[in-house]
Design a protein around this motif. Structure first.
Motif, short mmCIF file in Angstrom:
data_model
loop_
_atom_site.label_atom_id
_atom_site.label_comp_id
_atom_site.label_asym_id
_atom_site.label_seq_id
_atom_site.Cartn_x
_atom_site.Cartn_y
_atom_site.Cartn_z
N GLY A 172 34.79 -26.29 -2.24
CA GLY A 172 35.22 -26.21 -0.85
C GLY A 172 34.13 -25.65 0.03
N TYR A 173 34.33 -24.41 0.47
CA TYR A 173 33.46 -23.79 1.46
C TYR A 173 32.00 -23.73 1.02
N PHE A 174 31.76 -23.48 -0.27
CA PHE A 174 30.39 -23.33 -0.75
C PHE A 174 29.80 -24.60 -1.34
N LYS A 175 30.50 -25.71 -1.20
CA LYS A 175 30.06 -26.96 -1.85
C LYS A 175 28.65 -27.35 -1.42
N ASN A 176 28.38 -27.32 -0.13
CA ASN A 176 27.06 -27.71 0.36
C ASN A 176 25.98 -26.66 0.10
N LYS A 177 26.41 -25.45 -0.21
CA LYS A 177 25.47 -24.38 -0.48
C LYS A 177 25.05 -24.32 -1.94
N LEU A 178 25.94 -24.75 -2.84
CA LEU A 178 25.69 -24.58 -4.27
C LEU A 178 25.22 -25.85 -4.98
N PHE A 179 25.71 -27.00 -4.55
CA PHE A 179 25.36 -28.23 -5.25
C PHE A 179 24.16 -28.93 -4.59
N LEU A 180 23.29 -29.48 -5.41
CA LEU A 180 22.16 -30.25 -4.89
C LEU A 180 22.56 -31.71 -4.65
#
Length: 206
Positions: free
Chosen positions: A198-206
């Motif tokens: 959710g919220y961290f998807k764009n922060k954690l996945f390449l």
């Protein structure tokens, strides 16, 4: 390669050897037998008490309570606290709680020794606060000072990633972690995993 994190069966939990995946560690029966031989004498006592602590306070005790119970049952008297200077208040409260239970407590802060970060080759622009003196974290010293104090058991409170690894490497007494530092998530690093889709998807996945 082992992929237990992706296993859908987890047959090991139920002791079912008839449904093990092809790359399951449980298939290495000779190795598992050799490993079981490590659980003897003091190691057996330690592992047994860890299992008893788990069942005794399962879903009832905080981790602080688990540490207190485990240390009492193991007959430990002197406990070491290796803490990050940013969690000084937490370390102080932990020491107060442990002393109330009759433990001797030795605590060592990460910045002990006051060695400048330049010792590590850190340039000015890579400091947290450029233009100011910054002491490096000194986990090797934390470990050696607690070793010298003769502690029976260590508790890590908020050491940085990597610094904690060095502490584990040099500490002679068994060590547990009470706080894994994560300033963004109020020291709840698992929160990033719960929000990874959710919220961290764009922060954690390449």
């Amino acid at each position: 390669m082992f992929t237990c994190a992706e296993c859908e069966k987890l047959s090991c939990r139920e002791g079912r050897t008839d449904q093990l995946p092809k790359n399951c560690p449980g298939r290495l029966t000779t190795l598992q037998e050799e490993i079981r031989k490590e659980y003897r004498d003091e190691i057996l006592l330690f592992a047994r008490q860890a299992a008893l602590t788990e069942s005794k306070g399962y879903c009832q005790w905080t981790r602080v309570q688990e540490i207190i119970y485990f240390c009492k049952e193991m007959g430990y008297h002197k406990l070491g606290i290796a803490f990050c200077i940013g969690l000084k208040q937490e370390a102080r409260m932990l020491a107060k709680i442990l002393r109330s239970h009759g433990f001797d407590v030795v605590s060592v802060v990460c910045k002990n020794g006051g060695t400048p970060k330049s010792f590590l080759g850190i340039p000015e622009q890579d400091k947290v606060r450029p233009g100011q003196f910054e002491a490096m974290c000194n986990p090797i010293s934390q470990a050696k000072l607690l070793n010298q104090a003769g502690v029976d058991f260590n508790i890590v409170v908020g050491l940085c990633v990597g610094h904690d690894s060095l502490f584990f490497k040099y500490a002679e007494a068994p060590t547990t972690v009470l706080v894994a530092k994560d300033r963004v998530l109020a020291h709840n690093p698992a929160g990033a995993l719960y929000c990874a889709d959710g919220y961290f998807k764009n922060k954690l996945f390449l």
